[in-house]
Design a protein around this motif. Structure first.
Motif, short mmCIF file in Angstrom:
data_model
loop_
_atom_site.label_atom_id
_atom_site.label_comp_id
_atom_site.label_asym_id
_atom_site.label_seq_id
_atom_site.Cartn_x
_atom_site.Cartn_y
_atom_site.Cartn_z
N GLN A 256 -19.30 48.35 -66.09
CA GLN A 256 -18.99 48.11 -64.68
C GLN A 256 -17.49 48.00 -64.46
N ALA A 257 -16.82 47.22 -65.31
CA ALA A 257 -15.37 47.05 -65.16
C ALA A 257 -14.64 48.38 -65.36
N TYR A 258 -15.10 49.16 -66.31
CA TYR A 258 -14.46 50.45 -66.60
C TYR A 258 -14.58 51.38 -65.39
N GLN A 259 -15.75 51.43 -64.76
CA GLN A 259 -15.94 52.30 -63.60
C GLN A 259 -15.13 51.82 -62.40
N ILE A 260 -15.10 50.51 -62.19
CA ILE A 260 -14.31 49.98 -61.07
C ILE A 260 -12.83 50.32 -61.27
N LEU A 261 -12.34 50.15 -62.49
CA LEU A 261 -10.94 50.48 -62.75
C LEU A 261 -10.69 51.97 -62.53
N ASP A 262 -11.63 52.81 -62.92
CA ASP A 262 -11.52 54.24 -62.66
C ASP A 262 -11.39 54.50 -61.16
N ASP A 263 -12.18 53.79 -60.37
CA ASP A 263 -12.14 53.97 -58.92
C ASP A 263 -10.87 53.39 -58.31
N ILE A 264 -10.35 52.33 -58.91
CA ILE A 264 -9.07 51.77 -58.47
C ILE A 264 -7.95 52.78 -58.70
N LEU A 265 -7.97 53.41 -59.88
CA LEU A 265 -6.93 54.38 -60.22
C LEU A 265 -6.96 55.59 -59.30
N ASP A 266 -8.11 55.84 -58.67
CA ASP A 266 -8.20 56.92 -57.71
C ASP A 266 -7.27 56.67 -56.53
N TYR A 267 -7.02 55.39 -56.24
CA TYR A 267 -6.12 55.02 -55.14
C TYR A 267 -4.72 54.69 -55.61
N SER A 268 -4.60 54.15 -56.81
CA SER A 268 -3.29 53.67 -57.25
C SER A 268 -2.69 54.48 -58.39
N GLY A 269 -3.48 55.37 -59.00
CA GLY A 269 -3.02 56.07 -60.19
C GLY A 269 -2.11 57.24 -59.91
N ASP A 270 -1.37 57.62 -60.92
CA ASP A 270 -0.52 58.81 -60.89
C ASP A 270 -1.34 59.98 -61.41
N ASP B 283 -17.09 65.43 -44.40
CA ASP B 283 -16.52 66.43 -45.31
C ASP B 283 -15.46 67.30 -44.65
N GLN B 284 -15.06 66.96 -43.42
CA GLN B 284 -14.02 67.71 -42.74
C GLN B 284 -12.65 67.02 -42.85
N LEU B 285 -12.55 66.05 -43.73
CA LEU B 285 -11.27 65.35 -43.91
C LEU B 285 -10.18 66.30 -44.39
N THR B 286 -9.02 66.20 -43.79
CA THR B 286 -7.86 66.98 -44.24
C THR B 286 -7.10 66.18 -45.29
N ASP B 287 -6.14 66.81 -45.93
CA ASP B 287 -5.31 66.09 -46.90
C ASP B 287 -4.54 64.95 -46.22
N GLN C 290 -4.76 60.89 -47.16
CA GLN C 290 -3.60 60.02 -47.40
C GLN C 290 -3.59 58.83 -46.44
N ALA C 291 -4.06 59.05 -45.20
CA ALA C 291 -4.13 57.95 -44.24
C ALA C 291 -5.15 56.91 -44.70
N ILE C 292 -6.29 57.36 -45.20
CA ILE C 292 -7.30 56.44 -45.72
C ILE C 292 -6.76 55.67 -46.91
N LYS C 293 -6.08 56.37 -47.79
CA LYS C 293 -5.49 55.71 -48.95
C LYS C 293 -4.54 54.60 -48.52
N ALA C 294 -3.71 54.88 -47.52
CA ALA C 294 -2.74 53.87 -47.03
C ALA C 294 -3.47 52.66 -46.44
N ILE C 295 -4.54 52.90 -45.68
CA ILE C 295 -5.29 51.81 -45.07
C ILE C 295 -5.95 50.94 -46.14
N VAL C 296 -6.53 51.58 -47.16
CA VAL C 296 -7.19 50.84 -48.24
C VAL C 296 -6.20 49.93 -48.95
N ILE C 297 -5.00 50.41 -49.17
CA ILE C 297 -3.97 49.61 -49.85
C ILE C 297 -3.47 48.50 -48.94
N GLN C 298 -3.10 48.87 -47.70
CA GLN C 298 -2.47 47.90 -46.79
C GLN C 298 -3.44 46.82 -46.31
#
Length: 325
Positions: free
Chosen positions: A209-223, A263-267, A271-279
């Motif tokens: 569980q922890a490994y998968q959550i970290l994988d999903d976290i890196l989807d937002y914060s990873g390089d 499924d019609q999300l643009t790039d 990025q806007a969703i990513k910013a909201i999730v972080i902020q």
């Protein structure tokens, strides 16, 4: 080539190096193009986490025929790779571990058959590691949990009402159940004490569980140059993970207009969703949950008998659950 992380565990590294050619010999398809794609996938840089954990935890049991341990370790890796092939079809992923996916080159039908073929290879190795009906039943039960978890994805995709409980149900089937199987089955085939078997199941579920959550976290914060996968690939296919679920609980009005696009999300939308999730603090809450599970896993490992395997298991768990890629 066996992943570099195992160089810090020389004893296990040697076993995994010997396992790789064994795995390749376990696959023998007459369809050479598909055979070579499966071989490429097996050789293309996976971490070998599941067989690695299998080998480490087997040392809490008795000494048995090394061929039994090798077959058990091979089984869990073959099952893992089979599910990856099917996942790639479902997610329409073009690449896996830097290698073009089977369905991209040879179509969905052939990819599904390739994954099914690996399931048969998996059961061949299970039979080499044990012929006890109770052990076989445990493999079958685990496989059912894994596949049911994948089928449950249908009701979760693009679901803005998804809860953290739904998410945990999904990742337990998707990821954690196979970790649980690795720990428990390695203890069983080495005739470990019942309490070691039970504890192994708890450790496996928690690490998974922890490994998968970290994988999903890196989807937002990873390089992406480190994670080697496109950022927020899950989001584009309607898979809402824990950081987004938390953010949606905190600021639903901000996310709804974007998530309504499905499924019609643009790039730019991504990025806007990513910013909201972080902020919003959604990402921070997910990190806190991952940290709690990491502490829980280490606490469970602390209950194991004092030996080198325990030290290795603790070290590996810390490495995996604090990784940046």
């Amino acid at each position: 080539m066996v992943h570099a992380l195992w160089r810090q565990f020389p004893r296990i590294n040697l076993k995994l190096i010997a396992l790789e050619p064994y795995l390749l010999n376990a696959v023998n398809l007459s369809n050479q193009p598909i055979h070579h794609k499966i071989v490429d996938l097996l050789k293309s840089g996976g971490k070998f986490l599941r067989p690695g954990f299998f080998y480490i935890y087997s040392e809490f049991g008795e000494s048995v025929d090394p061929a039994v341990i090798k077959a058990g370790a091979a089984a869990v890796e073959l099952l893992h790779v089979a599910t990856l092939i099917h996942d790639d079809v479902i997610d329409e992923s073009p690449l896996r571990r830097g290698v073009a996916t089977i369905h991209t080159q040879y179509g969905q039908k052939n990819a599904i058959y390739a994954g099914d073929y690996l399931f048969t290879c998996y059961f061949n190795q299970v039979l080499k590691s044990t012929q006890d009906p109770a052990d076989m039943k445990r493999h079958i039960d685990a496989m059912q949990v894994i596949l049911t978890g994948e089928l449950d994805q249908m009701k979760y995709n693009f679901n803005q009402q998804l809860t953290s409980a739904d998410y945990f149900h999904e990742i337990t089937g998707k990821t954690a159940e196979l970790f649980k199987l690795c720990f428990q089955q390695s203890a069983i085939v080495t005739h470990a004490a019942p309490e070691i078997v039970e504890l192994g199941g708890e450790i496996g579920i928690t690490i998974g569980q922890a490994y998968q959550i970290l994988d999903d976290i890196l989807d937002y914060s990873g390089d992406t140059t480190q994670t080697k996968k496109p950022v927020l690939e899950d989001l584009k296919s309607g898979v809402y993970t824990l950081p987004l679920i938390f953010a949606n609980q905190l600021v639903p009005d901000s996310l709804k207009p974007l998530l309504d696009k499905k499924d019609q999300l643009t790039d730019t939308d991504i990025q806007a969703i990513k910013a909201i999730v972080i902020q919003s603090g959604g990402l921070k809450k997910a990190i806190e949950v991952a940290d709690e599970l990491t502490d829980k896993a280490l606490g469970l490992i602390a209950k194991l008998p004092e030996q080198k395997s325990k030290q290795d298991l603790e070290k590996l768990t810390r490495m995996l659950l604090t990784r940046k890629q």
